[in-house]
Structure formats: C-alpha cells, structure tokens
Design a protein around this motif. Structure first.
Motif, short mmCIF file in Angstrom:
data_model
loop_
_atom_site.label_atom_id
_atom_site.label_comp_id
_atom_site.label_asym_id
_atom_site.label_seq_id
_atom_site.Cartn_x
_atom_site.Cartn_y
_atom_site.Cartn_z
N ILE A 289 38.86 28.16 25.77
CA ILE A 289 38.08 29.28 26.30
C ILE A 289 38.29 30.49 25.40
O ILE A 289 39.43 30.95 25.22
CB ILE A 289 38.50 29.60 27.75
N ALA A 290 37.21 31.00 24.80
CA ALA A 290 37.28 32.20 23.96
C ALA A 290 36.69 33.35 24.75
O ALA A 290 35.57 33.26 25.25
CB ALA A 290 36.49 31.98 22.67
N VAL A 291 37.47 34.43 24.92
CA VAL A 291 37.03 35.54 25.77
C VAL A 291 36.76 36.77 24.91
O VAL A 291 37.61 37.16 24.09
CB VAL A 291 38.11 35.88 26.82
N GLN A 292 35.61 37.40 25.10
CA GLN A 292 35.30 38.63 24.37
C GLN A 292 36.17 39.79 24.86
O GLN A 292 36.74 39.74 25.94
CB GLN A 292 33.81 38.96 24.52
N HIS A 293 36.26 40.83 24.05
CA HIS A 293 37.09 41.99 24.38
C HIS A 293 36.61 42.69 25.66
O HIS A 293 35.42 42.93 25.83
CB HIS A 293 37.07 42.98 23.21
N ILE A 294 37.56 43.02 26.54
CA ILE A 294 37.26 43.78 27.76
C ILE A 294 38.00 45.12 27.67
O ILE A 294 39.21 45.13 27.43
CB ILE A 294 37.78 43.05 29.03
N PRO A 295 37.32 46.25 27.91
CA PRO A 295 37.98 47.56 27.83
C PRO A 295 39.14 47.68 28.82
O PRO A 295 39.10 47.07 29.89
CB PRO A 295 36.87 48.55 28.19
N GLU A 296 40.13 48.50 28.48
CA GLU A 296 41.36 48.65 29.29
C GLU A 296 41.22 49.69 30.41
O GLU A 296 42.16 49.89 31.17
CB GLU A 296 42.54 49.07 28.40
N THR A 297 40.11 50.39 30.49
CA THR A 297 40.03 51.51 31.44
C THR A 297 39.92 51.04 32.89
O THR A 297 39.35 50.01 33.18
CB THR A 297 38.78 52.38 31.14
N GLY A 298 40.50 51.87 33.83
CA GLY A 298 40.40 51.58 35.27
C GLY A 298 40.91 50.18 35.58
O GLY A 298 42.02 49.80 35.17
N ILE A 299 40.09 49.40 36.29
CA ILE A 299 40.50 48.05 36.68
C ILE A 299 40.60 47.11 35.46
O ILE A 299 41.14 46.01 35.53
CB ILE A 299 39.57 47.48 37.77
N GLY A 300 40.11 47.60 34.30
CA GLY A 300 40.23 46.84 33.05
C GLY A 300 41.68 46.54 32.70
O GLY A 300 41.99 45.52 32.08
N ALA A 301 42.62 47.42 33.11
CA ALA A 301 44.04 47.18 32.84
C ALA A 301 44.51 45.91 33.56
O ALA A 301 45.21 45.08 32.98
CB ALA A 301 44.87 48.38 33.30
N ALA A 302 44.10 45.75 34.83
CA ALA A 302 44.49 44.55 35.58
C ALA A 302 43.79 43.31 35.04
O ALA A 302 44.38 42.23 34.94
CB ALA A 302 44.16 44.74 37.06
N ILE A 303 42.52 43.47 34.65
CA ILE A 303 41.77 42.34 34.09
C ILE A 303 42.47 41.84 32.82
O ILE A 303 42.71 40.64 32.64
CB ILE A 303 40.32 42.77 33.77
N ASN A 304 42.85 42.77 31.94
CA ASN A 304 43.49 42.38 30.68
C ASN A 304 44.90 41.81 30.92
O ASN A 304 45.34 40.92 30.20
CB ASN A 304 43.52 43.55 29.70
N ASP A 305 45.60 42.34 31.95
CA ASP A 305 46.90 41.77 32.31
C ASP A 305 46.74 40.28 32.65
O ASP A 305 47.48 39.43 32.16
CB ASP A 305 47.48 42.54 33.49
N ARG A 306 45.75 39.95 33.51
CA ARG A 306 45.54 38.55 33.91
C ARG A 306 45.12 37.71 32.72
O ARG A 306 45.52 36.56 32.58
CB ARG A 306 44.49 38.44 35.01
N LEU A 307 44.27 38.27 31.83
CA LEU A 307 43.81 37.50 30.66
C LEU A 307 44.97 37.20 29.72
O LEU A 307 45.09 36.10 29.20
CB LEU A 307 42.71 38.28 29.92
#
Ligand code: TXA
Ligand code: MG
Length: 316
Positions: A289-307
């Motif tokens: 699974i190749a995932v494109q970049h997700i911004p770190e702002t707001g809930i993006g911090a939690a999204i990137n933590d899980r990724l």
C-alpha cells in the motif's frame, strides 16, 4: 459467529439486549463516534479477562472506561480543575482523560492493568447509553485483535473477532473514524499520551498549554506496541504506486489511485475513511500500500501518527 443487531432498526431493544449480555459477563461490540469498542462490565473481573484473551492483548496495557457522564466519571477518577474543563468542553466526545484512580472502588484491577490511574471517556451514542442503563462503567478497547487496524464498521469487527464475542451492535460507519485523543491530567499539568479525534490545538484553546514533557509513568502503555498494521507493507509520502502496490490517494490530483481518502482534500473525511480503506486495500489484490502525503495540521497529526504506525508495524 456473533449475532449482529442493527441499531437503526430498534435502538431501545438493541441496547436492552446488549446490556443484558454485559450484565451477565458477556462481550459486546459497540459503535462509538471514534471506532467500535469491545465492551464488558468494568466491575466484573472475569468479563474483563475475556476482553484481554479475545484481543490477545498484553496484560500490561490498560483499558479505557466509558461513562454515561461526568457524575459517573467522578466516582472513579480525581478531577483537577483542568480535567474538569476538558470534560465539560469535549464530552461526550473523542477525548479520553487519564486521572488518579479513587481508592476503594469496585473496578476490576485488570481494567487499569494495576496502575493507580484510570482512563475515562464519555462517548457519543450507544456505549454511553449502555453505561447509563447498566449504571456501571464499561471497559472497552477498540474491537480488533491486538496490533491490527481498529474497526470503523460492524463488518470489520465480525471479520476480526466474530467468533470470540457474544453480540455486535451495528451503528453504521463511525463518524470520526480515529481513536480518541488520550491526555493525562496530574498536578495541574496536561500530557498528551495519544493523538486522536480531538486535536492538540483544540485542547490548548480551552485548557491552556500541554506539557511537551510527559510525566509520571509517561506513555500510554499501548503506544509502545506496533499498532494499526495491515498485513501488507505500507509506504508513506508516495508519489505513485510501484510494482504491484495499490495507491491510497489524497486530494484532487491523485491520478491512478486505487482509493482516494478525500478527493476534495478534507482531513476530517480522511480520518473517517482511513481505517476502512486500509482494511479494503488489505483484502485487495495488491502486494503493498503506497500512501500519498497527508498534511500534519489539526486531525492530520493523528492521521499521520496512525499511518507511521501502520508503516512501522506492517510486514516488510
Ligand atoms: O476511541 C477510543 O479510544 C476507543 C473507543 C472504543 O473508546 N478505544 C480505544 O482503546 O482505542 P484502546 O484500548 O485501543 O486504547 C486505549 C489507550 C491505550 O494506548 C492504553 O495504553 C491507554 O489508552 N491507557 C488506558 N489506561 C491508561 C492509563 N491508566 N494510563 C495511561 N494510558 C492508559
Ligand atoms: Mg486499540
């Protein structure tokens, strides 16, 4: 295989069925706004033991206790002023507050893994209604096998734990889609133990600065584990898919993506879709699974933590 009851069909009957099972020491999968939880009566030691064995969860990793409101929470946890502000502002919601445990409660010791602190959350929906009906705390981790992706739909629970539990309450897809934020409130300080559905910025706006330095026994014990892993390798900040991978895209320019987390680039939508799309890609005919970049702002911090956890914990 556990029976599934649709909450939309007859809510009261479904909640009553669920609470009967909990009262007799059973395990019920229950939707919350974050993810589905695996619920048991937190004062029944045998039932709590069943949670650990169904999930294959290590005994040192304590559970969140769900309440019907602040009054129930105050019987178990010692709220300082800042904790009270957080509960008032964010409950019911995606915030778990770790507090000193009041001595002499009937809580099963395994819920807190023997710690002198307790993690409390008042969630939205059926879980809180069950706690109210039972007039008990409900211990519930996410309803997945330990180390796997958290469930955001009833069918994820059935696939992962269906043969180990007594009932699944189906409330449709979870509205937030990521687990709750976990903070610890001690001696007037707030530490962020896990990023989640409520962002650091939202917390600081109402309760003042979070201490960057953790304190006490520090981390949420569960965060030391490799979590949220699909069975396939996950590659982050990808431009495009390479040999046999499927691309998990983000935004309007996700050319060639097998799935798109949010075509319009909305981070709340990404949070809602993330786990369901990882589940789906895990089942798809692809080697990674190749995932494109997700911004770190707001809930993006939690999204990137899980990724990052998915990338670190997946098979290489
Ligand atoms: O959204 C959620 O939080 C979901 C729903 C069902 O409420 N629950 C959930 O539970 O994600 P679980 O068990 O997967 O994660 C709970 C986290 C773990 O990292 C655990 O270590 C931490 O909370 N935790 C629980 N009690 C704690 C305590 N007394 N001190 C520090 N961390 C604690
Ligand atoms: Mg979990």
């Amino acid at each position: 295989m556990a029976k599934t009851i649709d909450l939309a069909e007859n809510y009261d009957e479904a909640v009553s069925k669920g609470s009967d099972i909990l009262r007799h020491g059973g395990l019920v999968a229950v939707p919350t706004e974050t993810v589905y939880g695996l619920a048991a009566d937190a004062c029944n030691a045998k039932a709590v033991e069943r949670i650990y064995s169904a999930k294959g969860r290590p005994a040192f990793n304590p559970l969140i206790s769900h309440v019907s409101g602040i009054q129930m929470a105050q019987q178990f946890g010692v709220f300082d002023d800042r904790a009270a502000v957080l509960a008032r502002e964010f409950w019911p919601g995606a915030l778990t507050i770790v507090l000193p445990l009041k001595p002499g409660t009937k809580l099963a010791a395994a819920v807190t893994a023997g710690l002198d602190t307790i993690a409390l959350r008042h969630p939205v929906g059926a879980m809180a209604d069950l706690a109210r009906r039972l007039d008990r705390l409900i211990a519930a981790p996410s309803a997945n096998s330990s180390g796997r992706i958290s469930p955001t739909k009833a069918e994820h629970v059935a696939d992962g734990l269906g043969d180990k539990i007594d009932l699944i309450l189906d409330g449709g897809p979870c509205a937030v889609g990521l687990e709750s934020t976990v903070v610890k409130c001690l001696d007037g300080k707030i530490a962020l133990l896990r990023e989640g559905g409520v962002s650091r910025e939202e917390i600081e706006a109402v309760a003042g600065p979070i201490s960057d330095q953790s304190f006490g026994e520090i981390e949420a014990p569960g965060m030391m584990l490799k979590h949220y892993a699909p069975s396939k390798p996950v590659r982050l900040d990808a431009d495009h898919a390479e040999n046999g991978e499927a691309l998990l895209g983000f935004g309007p320019k996700a050319n060639g993506a097998a799935l798109n987390l949010s075509p319009s680039g909305n981070l709340e939508e990404v949070a809602r879709n993330l786990f369901a799309m990882l589940h789906e890609l895990d089942r798809m005919d692809c080697s990674g699974i190749a995932v494109q970049h997700i911004p770190e702002t707001g809930i993006g911090a939690a999204i990137n933590d899980r990724l990052r956890r998915a990338a670190a914990g997946s098979a290489k």
